[in-house]
Design an enzyme around this catalytic site. Structure first.
Site, PDB file in Angstrom:
ATOM      1  N   LYS A 117       0.823  -1.210   0.000  1.00 37.63           N
ATOM      2  CA  LYS A 117       0.000   0.000   0.000  1.00 37.63           C
ATOM      3  C   LYS A 117       0.860   1.264   0.000  1.00 37.63           C
ATOM      4  O   LYS A 117       0.515   2.267  -0.629  1.00 37.63           O
ATOM      5  CB  LYS A 117      -0.946  -0.013   1.197  1.00 37.63           C
ATOM      6  CG  LYS A 117      -2.026  -1.091   1.127  1.00 37.63           C
ATOM      7  CD  LYS A 117      -2.964  -1.006   2.312  1.00 37.63           C
ATOM      8  CE  LYS A 117      -4.094  -2.034   2.206  1.00 37.63           C
ATOM      9  NZ  LYS A 117      -3.604  -3.413   2.276  1.00 37.63           N
ATOM     10  N   GLU A 201      -3.776   7.349   8.340  1.00 38.27           N
ATOM     11  CA  GLU A 201      -4.535   8.196   7.429  1.00 38.27           C
ATOM     12  C   GLU A 201      -5.850   8.603   8.084  1.00 38.27           C
ATOM     13  O   GLU A 201      -6.280   8.019   9.080  1.00 38.27           O
ATOM     14  CB  GLU A 201      -4.811   7.484   6.109  1.00 38.27           C
ATOM     15  CG  GLU A 201      -5.662   6.239   6.220  1.00 38.27           C
ATOM     16  CD  GLU A 201      -5.822   5.527   4.883  1.00 38.27           C
ATOM     17  OE1 GLU A 201      -4.940   5.689   4.017  1.00 38.27           O
ATOM     18  OE2 GLU A 201      -6.811   4.788   4.714  1.00 38.27           O
ATOM     19  N   HIS A 236     -14.806  -7.133   6.725  1.00 34.08           N
ATOM     20  CA  HIS A 236     -14.043  -6.440   5.686  1.00 34.08           C
ATOM     21  C   HIS A 236     -13.972  -7.238   4.378  1.00 34.08           C
ATOM     22  O   HIS A 236     -13.116  -6.968   3.528  1.00 34.08           O
ATOM     23  CB  HIS A 236     -12.623  -6.121   6.173  1.00 34.08           C
ATOM     24  CG  HIS A 236     -12.590  -5.233   7.381  1.00 34.08           C
ATOM     25  ND1 HIS A 236     -12.829  -3.875   7.320  1.00 34.08           N
ATOM     26  CD2 HIS A 236     -12.371  -5.512   8.697  1.00 34.08           C
ATOM     27  CE1 HIS A 236     -12.736  -3.357   8.530  1.00 34.08           C
ATOM     28  NE2 HIS A 236     -12.463  -4.323   9.376  1.00 34.08           N
ATOM     29  N   ARG A 293      -5.188  -8.495 -10.271  1.00 38.01           N
ATOM     30  CA  ARG A 293      -5.727  -9.801 -10.663  1.00 38.01           C
ATOM     31  C   ARG A 293      -7.182  -9.631 -11.064  1.00 38.01           C
ATOM     32  O   ARG A 293      -7.743  -8.541 -10.992  1.00 38.01           O
ATOM     33  CB  ARG A 293      -5.642 -10.780  -9.486  1.00 38.01           C
ATOM     34  CG  ARG A 293      -6.314 -10.225  -8.227  1.00 38.01           C
ATOM     35  CD  ARG A 293      -6.451 -11.241  -7.121  1.00 38.01           C
ATOM     36  NE  ARG A 293      -6.823 -10.635  -5.851  1.00 38.01           N
ATOM     37  CZ  ARG A 293      -8.039 -10.272  -5.505  1.00 38.01           C
ATOM     38  NH1 ARG A 293      -9.039 -10.418  -6.361  1.00 38.01           N
ATOM     39  NH2 ARG A 293      -8.289  -9.740  -4.328  1.00 38.01           N
TER      40      ARG A 293
END
Length: 500
Positions: A117, A201, A236, A293
């Site tokens: 990330k 963040e 999630h 992908r």
């Protein structure tokens, strides 16, 4: 180079999905399987099959060297990784190419960049792509991280750089909790991924998860195939997806699509990929990550565009240009996908295993089922609990929803608990119908007792109806009509199946 024989390094529904498109292109297929999957449908469908190990994925589907050896043994030209397992493993992609085989996917370099990330944010930072306010790189010093949090304002999100599925992720509401939560995030990330790098963040309180499907060829052409709404999630992980999103305007769609193309260009991407964005209450969108992908939910994009993403992947891997241009694409109707997991939604979505005593797929106009099971098969404990993807398409969102309800009602599964009742609950909920739902849908609107109570009431209704029907058949007055009589259908089949 034309691909003559394709090995699919996966199992279940995605292996079958890839093989079907390959067969339509005149390409022979090779299946690999573990001991647990010896009787699986993808093994029987393929032209050839090779056992690569014991049931555990660590001894089979995650053993790249065994997969490459199977490709060489059978004379395969290429390997398609599907999704999951080794699909986003840069070292595997590199090893496939080093063995002289075609990897049906992006370059190892692109996988590596977008697999982190932090590296992904650094790569796209050179382009005009919206990013969630936060740290530009990994943070280790708590004092430094706390200063950033104070600057962007609480609540903040501490997130593992190498992670996914919610691991190594902590929401911090106030400064007093920051140090403890950061230590926990680092510890969990190290345990889960072997990498304790985290970043901080701004936490968006009511986010929507919207992603853009892209395709790029090896000649520098990149196109976006519109968006998918993926905000209904549990733990999630997505459960219900649709395309297009109910809240995205044409202007927002174009802006997100163009941003996704820039993300792909930032790492010279080719193949199929998905750029994920988080959208706040004011419809501002921010780059989240890129999945290098094919996505589980790719069928909804295929339904609204008419493009076979697997065939495009194969053509791109062969060195061909995209078979279309951006201006050729149009959104055709609306599509919804629900993931049918072998889980009990009345028991905190606890995974379930067992034999499929009854397994009958729904049929009809605008209904598609991608699965890898049939009646009589066992659901193994070793792998992801998803047994099927149910997709519907309609001329608009309302028609797609109604078709999905009917499809769920006629999808007969006996022997295990599934998420079908939960998915129907979602489709009927006001927040889903009006499009206002976000990633907190399950926490805000769902309670297991709702389904449990409905099941109890349905059981009573069915029992009473069946008792009345039996009594009517035993009555002399009912005998003349006995041959044409049938048991009453008081409720939907997936609810009645609980009594079987």
């Amino acid at each position: 180079m034309k691909i003559r024989k394709l090995l699919v390094a996966n199992r279940g529904e995605i292996a079958l999905r890839v093989m079907r498109s390959a067969r339509e292109m005149g390409i022979a297929t090779v299946a690999v399987f573990s001991e647990a999957d010896r009787q699986s449908l993808h093994v029987r469908y393929a032209d050839e099959a090779v056992c690569i190990g014991e049931a555990a994925s660590s001894a089979s589907y995650l053993r790249g060297e065994k997969i490459i050896a199977a490709a060489q043994q059978t004379g395969a030209d290429a390997i398609h990784p599907g999704y999951g397992f080794l699909s986003e493993n840069a070292e595997f992609a590199k090893a496939v190419r080093a063995a002289g085989l075609i990897f049906v996917g992006p370059s190892a370099e692109a996988i590596a960049v977008m697999g982190s990330k932090l590296a992904a944010k650094e790569a796209v930072g050179q382009y005009d792509i919206p990013l969630v306010p936060g740290t530009p790189g990994a943070i280790q010093e708590i004092a430094e991280a706390k200063a950033v949090a104070n600057q962007i304002g609480y609540p903040v999100l501490i997130k593992a750089s190498a992670g996914g599925g919610g691991k190594g992720m902590r929401v911090v509401e106030q400064e007093a909790d920051f140090e403890e939560q950061m230590q926990r995030a680092v510890s969990e990330a190290t345990s889960a991924f072997g990498d304790g790098a985290v970043f901080v963040e701004k936490y968006i309180g009511s986010p929507k998860h919207i992603e853009i499907q892209i395709l790029g060829d090896q000649h520098g052409n990149v196109a976006y195939l519109f968006e998918r709404e993926c905000s209904v999630q549990r733990r999630h992980q997505k459960v219900v997806e649709e395309a297009p999103s109910a809240i995205v305007s044409p202007e927002m769609r174009r802006a997100m699509g163009e941003a996704a193309v820039k993300v792909a260009q930032a790492c010279q991407y080719y193949g199929a990929g998905t750029v994920e964005f988080i959208v706040d209450e004011q419809r501002n969108f921010y780059f989240l990550e890129m999945n290098t992908r094919l996505q589980v939910e790719h069928p909804v994009t295929e339904m609204i565009t008419g493009i076979d993403l697997v065939k495009e992947q194969i053509r791109i891997a062969q060195g061909e240009k995209l078979s279309f241009q951006q201006e050729d694409l149009r959104i055709r109707g609306h599509a919804i996908e629900v993931r049918v997991y072998a889980e009990d939604p009345k028991n905190n979505f606890l995974p379930d295993i067992g034999k499929l005593r009854v397994y009958q797929r729904p049929q009809g106009l605008g209904i598609r089922v991608d699965d890898g099971f049939e009646q009589g098969m066992d659901i193994p404990i070793y792998y992801d609990p998803m047994i099927a993807k149910l997709i519907t398409h309609g001329k608009d969102r309302q028609e797609a929803i109604e078709r999905m309800k009917q499809a769920i009602d006629t999808y007969q599964i006996v022997g295990i608990e599934t998420t079908l009742p939960f998915c129907r609950f979602v489709l009927e909920h006001e927040a889903f119908v009006d499009g206002s739902f976000d990633t907190h849908f399950v926490a805000q609107h769902y309670r297991p007792e709702v389904l449990a109570q409905a099941s109890t009431e349905d059981d009573k209704t069915v029992a009473a109806a069946l008792a009345g029907w039996v009594h009517s058949q035993q009555s002399p007055a009912a005998q003349p009509a006995a041959n044409g009589a049938s048991a009453p259908q008081a409720i939907s089949p997936w609810r009645k199946n609980r009594l079987a």
